[in-house]
Design a protein around this motif. Structure first.
Motif, PDB file in Angstrom:
ATOM      1  N   VAL B 135      84.835  19.029 169.199  1.00 55.83           N
ATOM      2  CA  VAL B 135      83.929  20.147 167.884  1.00 55.83           C
ATOM      3  C   VAL B 135      82.938  18.711 168.077  1.00 55.83           C
ATOM      4  O   VAL B 135      83.192  17.761 168.147  1.00 55.83           O
ATOM      5  N   ASN B 136      81.331  19.518 167.568  1.00 57.78           N
ATOM      6  CA  ASN B 136      80.747  18.673 167.059  1.00 57.78           C
ATOM      7  C   ASN B 136      80.491  18.500 165.958  1.00 57.78           C
ATOM      8  O   ASN B 136      80.867  18.298 165.271  1.00 57.78           O
ATOM      9  N   GLY B 137      79.571  17.280 165.459  1.00 61.02           N
ATOM     10  CA  GLY B 137      79.003  17.125 163.791  1.00 61.02           C
ATOM     11  C   GLY B 137      78.419  17.645 163.337  1.00 61.02           C
ATOM     12  O   GLY B 137      79.216  18.270 161.910  1.00 61.02           O
ATOM     13  N   GLN B 138      78.075  19.010 163.752  1.00 62.58           N
ATOM     14  CA  GLN B 138      77.950  20.087 162.696  1.00 62.58           C
ATOM     15  C   GLN B 138      78.859  20.721 162.132  1.00 62.58           C
ATOM     16  O   GLN B 138      79.092  20.883 160.950  1.00 62.58           O
ATOM     17  N   GLN B 139      79.865  21.186 162.896  1.00 61.47           N
ATOM     18  CA  GLN B 139      81.196  21.731 163.057  1.00 61.47           C
ATOM     19  C   GLN B 139      82.099  20.750 162.054  1.00 61.47           C
ATOM     20  O   GLN B 139      82.839  20.916 161.225  1.00 61.47           O
ATOM     21  N   LEU B 140      81.481  19.307 162.023  1.00 60.46           N
ATOM     22  CA  LEU B 140      82.788  18.469 161.262  1.00 60.46           C
ATOM     23  C   LEU B 140      81.838  18.760 159.737  1.00 60.46           C
ATOM     24  O   LEU B 140      82.641  18.695 158.671  1.00 60.46           O
ATOM     25  N   LYS B 141      80.627  18.730 159.870  1.00 60.72           N
ATOM     26  CA  LYS B 141      79.718  18.911 158.385  1.00 60.72           C
ATOM     27  C   LYS B 141      80.165  19.774 157.301  1.00 60.72           C
ATOM     28  O   LYS B 141      80.198  20.098 156.222  1.00 60.72           O
ATOM     29  N   ALA B 142      79.976  21.352 158.171  1.00 60.41           N
ATOM     30  CA  ALA B 142      80.696  22.032 157.654  1.00 60.41           C
ATOM     31  C   ALA B 142      81.555  22.456 157.073  1.00 60.41           C
ATOM     32  O   ALA B 142      81.774  23.162 156.460  1.00 60.41           O
ATOM     33  N   THR B 143      82.650  21.979 157.490  1.00 60.13           N
ATOM     34  CA  THR B 143      83.996  21.295 156.400  1.00 60.13           C
ATOM     35  C   THR B 143      84.035  21.067 155.487  1.00 60.13           C
ATOM     36  O   THR B 143      84.518  20.772 154.496  1.00 60.13           O
ATOM     37  N   GLY B 144      83.051  19.687 155.606  1.00 65.56           N
ATOM     38  CA  GLY B 144      82.234  19.145 154.154  1.00 65.56           C
ATOM     39  C   GLY B 144      83.277  18.285 154.349  1.00 65.56           C
ATOM     40  O   GLY B 144      82.624  16.565 153.706  1.00 65.56           O
ATOM     41  N   MET B 145      83.266  16.901 155.871  1.00 61.63           N
ATOM     42  CA  MET B 145      83.351  15.776 155.849  1.00 61.63           C
ATOM     43  C   MET B 145      82.430  15.353 156.258  1.00 61.63           C
ATOM     44  O   MET B 145      81.322  15.760 157.217  1.00 61.63           O
ATOM     45  N   SER B 146      81.388  14.166 155.869  1.00 58.41           N
ATOM     46  CA  SER B 146      80.174  13.888 155.775  1.00 58.41           C
ATOM     47  C   SER B 146      80.596  12.862 156.993  1.00 58.41           C
ATOM     48  O   SER B 146      80.166  11.487 157.308  1.00 58.41           O
ATOM     49  N   VAL B 147      80.240  13.597 158.128  1.00 56.85           N
ATOM     50  CA  VAL B 147      79.280  12.874 159.599  1.00 56.85           C
ATOM     51  C   VAL B 147      77.831  12.853 160.135  1.00 56.85           C
ATOM     52  O   VAL B 147      77.250  13.622 159.461  1.00 56.85           O
ATOM     53  N   SER B 148      77.911  11.534 160.742  1.00 58.18           N
ATOM     54  CA  SER B 148      76.391  11.740 161.233  1.00 58.18           C
ATOM     55  C   SER B 148      76.342  12.925 162.534  1.00 58.18           C
ATOM     56  O   SER B 148      77.919  13.776 162.729  1.00 58.18           O
ATOM     57  N   GLU B 149      75.663  13.018 162.698  1.00 62.72           N
ATOM     58  CA  GLU B 149      74.759  14.197 163.596  1.00 62.72           C
ATOM     59  C   GLU B 149      75.858  14.624 165.071  1.00 62.72           C
ATOM     60  O   GLU B 149      76.244  15.066 166.030  1.00 62.72           O
ATOM     61  N   GLU B 150      75.507  13.200 165.429  1.00 66.15           N
ATOM     62  CA  GLU B 150      75.497  12.695 166.936  1.00 66.15           C
ATOM     63  C   GLU B 150      77.834  12.465 167.167  1.00 66.15           C
ATOM     64  O   GLU B 150      77.845  12.248 167.632  1.00 66.15           O
ATOM     65  N   THR B 151      78.286  12.459 166.113  1.00 63.77           N
ATOM     66  CA  THR B 151      79.632  11.964 165.830  1.00 63.77           C
ATOM     67  C   THR B 151      80.068  14.166 166.761  1.00 63.77           C
ATOM     68  O   THR B 151      80.085  14.326 166.450  1.00 63.77           O
ATOM     69  N   VAL B 152      80.976  13.350 167.748  1.00 62.38           N
ATOM     70  CA  VAL B 152      81.874  14.584 167.977  1.00 62.38           C
ATOM     71  C   VAL B 152      83.096  13.629 167.794  1.00 62.38           C
ATOM     72  O   VAL B 152      83.587  12.673 167.405  1.00 62.38           O
ATOM     73  N   ALA B 153      84.225  15.268 167.977  1.00 62.44           N
ATOM     74  CA  ALA B 153      85.384  14.562 167.804  1.00 62.44           C
ATOM     75  C   ALA B 153      87.065  15.534 168.370  1.00 62.44           C
ATOM     76  O   ALA B 153      86.085  16.769 168.576  1.00 62.44           O
ATOM     77  N   LEU B 154      87.769  15.281 168.972  1.00 60.99           N
ATOM     78  CA  LEU B 154      88.406  15.800 169.559  1.00 60.99           C
ATOM     79  C   LEU B 154      89.638  15.873 169.559  1.00 60.99           C
ATOM     80  O   LEU B 154      90.408  15.025 168.202  1.00 60.99           O
ATOM     81  N   LYS B 155      90.686  17.009 169.728  1.00 60.35           N
ATOM     82  CA  LYS B 155      91.966  16.829 169.284  1.00 60.35           C
ATOM     83  C   LYS B 155      93.029  17.030 170.936  1.00 60.35           C
ATOM     84  O   LYS B 155      92.549  17.810 171.787  1.00 60.35           O
ATOM     85  N   VAL B 156      93.948  16.078 171.023  1.00 60.97           N
ATOM     86  CA  VAL B 156      94.845  15.986 172.589  1.00 60.97           C
ATOM     87  C   VAL B 156      95.993  15.996 172.434  1.00 60.97           C
ATOM     88  O   VAL B 156      96.508  15.596 171.201  1.00 60.97           O
ATOM     89  N   MET B 157      96.583  17.055 173.169  1.00 59.41           N
ATOM     90  CA  MET B 157      97.757  16.371 172.822  1.00 59.41           C
ATOM     91  C   MET B 157      98.205  15.817 173.944  1.00 59.41           C
ATOM     92  O   MET B 157      98.206  15.791 176.069  1.00 59.41           O
ATOM     93  N   ALA B 158      99.498  14.418 173.996  1.00 66.99           N
ATOM     94  CA  ALA B 158      99.515  13.446 174.766  1.00 66.99           C
ATOM     95  C   ALA B 158     101.053  13.158 174.279  1.00 66.99           C
ATOM     96  O   ALA B 158     102.050  14.076 174.520  1.00 66.99           O
TER      97      ALA B 158
END
Lengths: 284, 407
Positions: B135-158
């Motif tokens: 997900v990108n920063g906009q998608q995170l911010k849409a949940t209410g999480m206060s991150v910068s626009e350039e932040t990205v996050a990922l979920k990985v199964m390892a």
């Protein structure tokens, strides 16, 4: 039991409504708002709720800087100013305050610290009760996640405006301090001087096949797949139920009262979704 | 203005009757060396007027004030990185199967662009892995999480081991990043707390930290430091092994500050090795240090329906006193009546603040003397700073005539 108690309080109030002038105030959550009616609450929601007023002009939509700490002159000070102006200009004697998210903390600051500002006691006096939608009374792990850990990051991010004082304040350890030392209404503390009734959002629906997820909510927002990992199984996608029910009295959980037993996500609890507006209208 | 205050104080004193036989501090306020704030920040609240409020507590339970530090638990850590390291690949130690990884640029420059999913390569023990969610920063911010626009996050199964994160084709070759790793299903949990939530000026702050897993306490290396309310590092911490597998650091004689800018924080960074696998965990928690810019001087007077508390003050500011008034029911049980609060601006010197005595609430309660005011607190509202708290507070064996509305 809770419902009955609130109905009883309503009945008692009915005896005084003959000479009271009722108004409703909408208090937004974290963020700096200049047009919260359109941008935060949406007019269809406001117009539906204010139908419950004997005089439908007796409403105010607050626009303040809730990126600040709750006690700031631009947060609680601004809120006190706009509520006082509303009370005075409309001669309001009986005010229902509807808050969303961090707006509940700012209102709770006013009700918990009446000596901080000479305008606060009159606001408390005129307030019938607060209906707190998805209040962040005990903070959120998502604020911890963006502020904690690497201090270099958070300090710099803070300066760059990635985070705000309001986010800093809504870290769980910070809210615990303010709840124990400056705010009333949480466990082990005196009650607030007026009722603080929580509406708790307990789940999020994001399926693209479920039209309900579009009501001001998330159209398959993958961000929730990430952020919900920080939250317990009972959450509205931003706040855990324990935070939403952390101060005052739980009025109801979403699935108990919403049409079709729908849950309210954090965004949906400030919109006209699943009959919430009707419940709030009937409560005025 | 000052003359008016002196005149009022003199008048109150002249009309009052010392009532030492009827009222006293149950617990004498501790007299300490007063301290001024070293901060340059402007006072937050400079309003002068007296405001009082007596909140009805009749029928409510009384709760003793709890000064317990907040227990923070963590399954996450943060590491610094840069574009060069990310281009080569960095190892992220994992202790469980699911990892949430957030890549956050440290500097907001024109060259910084949000990372695309295609730029990311994940591998573990030579096997390529694909993010389950990106997900990108906009998608995170849409949940209410206060991150910068350039932040990205990922979920990985390892699985437990070292996950290699490589980011190709970063536009800003000098870019600096923070990599945040959260392991929601891990059973390696770091717990951090201070022994108290409030410390008095000059007190020692004790910090305790431990890591547990399913087998019990985990030995680890611990580093940490304390930041002041302004966010700047104030003290490094040295941790020593405790008796129960925990680690403890003591910060000596901490000095209070204004909390206009927020709270003090402890930040800890830990590293353990379990079955040959490195485990990283970081945690932070908040506490307060009372700024002793004023104190109760022990004097009490009843005058004109007010209970007057003497105060010594070296810092002109707006101060608030508060306390819970309690009386006794006909079965001899002590019950709350009112939360009494009063505030006004005080100039430096020997001065006072007074409660408006809540006769109507006392009458409504039906409770009798002796009356007790517990949890008597003094706060500096101008600097958002607790100043003093006297838990046992004040006792009035009888209601002095100066407080009674029957006078």
């Amino acid at each position: 039991m809770i419902i009955k108690f609130k109905v009883l309080a309503c009945l008692l109030l009915l005896s005084t409504t003959a000479w009271s002038n009722t108004g409703v105030a909408f208090v937004h959550g974290t963020g700096n708002q200049t047009n919260a009616a359109s941008d935060y609450w949406q007019w269809d929601n406001i117009n539906s709720i204010r139908q419950g007023l004997p005089n439908q002009n007796n409403y105010v939509v607050i626009n303040c800087e809730f990126e600040e700490y709750m006690w700031s002159s631009r947060a609680a000070g601004c809120l006190a100013g706009q509520l006082t102006q509303f009370i005075n200009s409309k001669n309001i004697t009986d005010m229902v305050v509807i808050t969303h998210s961090n707006g509940g903390n700012v209102m709770r600051w006013i009700m918990s610290n009446p000596t901080y500002d000479s305008r606060y006691p009159n606001i408390i006096s005129k307030t019938r009760w607060v209906n707190a939608l998805a209040a962040s009374s005990k903070g959120t792990p998502l604020a911890n996640a963006v502020m904690q850990g690497n201090v270099f990051e958070s300090a710099l991010g803070w300066l760059l405006g990635y985070q705000s004082d309001a986010v800093r304040m809504q870290q769980t350890s910070w809210m615990d301090y303010y709840n124990n030392n400056y705010l009333l209404g949480t466990g082990g503390r005196p009650a607030l001087p007026k009722g603080f009734w929580n509406v708790v959002g307990s789940d999020v629906e994001t399926s693209i096949f479920d039209g309900d997820s579009y009501c001001g909510g998330y159209s398959l927002n993958l961000g929730l797949e990430i952020t919900q990992a920080w939250l317990s199984s009972c959450s509205d996608g931003f706040l855990e139920c324990s935070s939403q029910a952390g101060a005052g009295t739980t009025w109801f959980y979403d699935t108990a009262r919403m049409n079709g037993g729908e849950p309210l996500s954090h965004n949906q609890s400030r919109r006209k979704c699943f009959g919430l507006d009707t419940i709030l209208r009937d409560d005025i | 203005m000052n003359n008016k205050k002196i005149t009022l104080s003199w008048l109150l004193a002249a009309l009052s009757i010392p009532a030492s036989a009827e009222m006293k501090w149950v617990e004498q306020p501790v007299i300490q060396k007063l301290a001024l704030s070293s901060e340059k920040s402007a006072a937050l609240n400079v309003t002068r007027e007296r405001v009082t409020f007596n909140q009805n507590l009749i029928g409510q339970a009384h709760h003793e004030f709890q000064n317990q530090g907040f227990n923070t638990e963590s399954k996450q850590y943060w590491i610094d990185s840069d574009a060069t390291q990310l281009a080569q690949g960095i190892n992220l130690p994992l202790s469980s199967e699911t990892a949430i990884i957030r890549i956050n640029p440290l500097q907001k420059t024109t060259k910084i662009q949000a990372i695309e999913e295609q730029q990311i390569e994940l591998s573990m023990a030579g096997d390529q892995l694909t993010p389950q969610t990106f997900v990108n920063g906009q998608q995170l911010k849409a949940t209410g999480m206060s991150v910068s626009e350039e932040t990205v996050a990922l979920k990985v199964m390892a699985q437990a081991g070292n996950l290699n994160l490589k980011v190709n084709d970063l536009v800003d070759k000098d870019g600096k990043y923070v990599i945040h790793v959260f392991e929601p299903e891990s059973n390696h949990i770091l717990a951090l707390k201070t022994t108290q939530q409030n410390y008095t000026n000059g007190a020692d702050v004790t910090i305790k930290v431990h890591m547990n897993d399913a087998a019990g306490s985990v030995p680890m290396k611990v580093n940490g430091y304390v930041t002041g309310p302004n966010g700047e590092k104030a003290h490094n911490l040295t941790f020593k092994t405790g008796r129960e597998g925990d680690y403890q650091a003591v910060l000596s004689e901490i000095q209070g500050q204004s909390m206009i800018n927020g709270l003090w924080e402890v930040h800890t960074f830990t590293e353990a090795t379990v079955n040959g696998q490195k485990i990283l965990r970081d945690a932070s928690t908040a506490f307060a240090v009372n700024l002793a810019s004023a104190q109760f001087n022990g004097q009490l007077e009843a005058a004109q329906g007010r209970l007057v508390l003497g105060i010594e003050n070296i810092s002109a500011a707006r101060y608030e006193i508060s306390g819970t008034l309690m009386g006794y029911d006909n079965k001899g049980n002590k019950k709350p009546i009112a939360l009494m609060m009063a505030a006004q601006w005080l100039e430096a010197g020997q001065t006072s603040l007074s409660f408006d005595w809540p006769n109507e609430l006392i009458k409504a309660s039906g409770y009798q003397a002796p009356f007790v005011i517990s949890g008597v607190a003094l706060k500096n509202q101008s600097l958002m700073a607790p100043v003093q708290r006297v838990e046992q507070g004040i006792m009035l064996s009888e209601l002095p005539a100066e407080l009674s509305d029957k006078k």
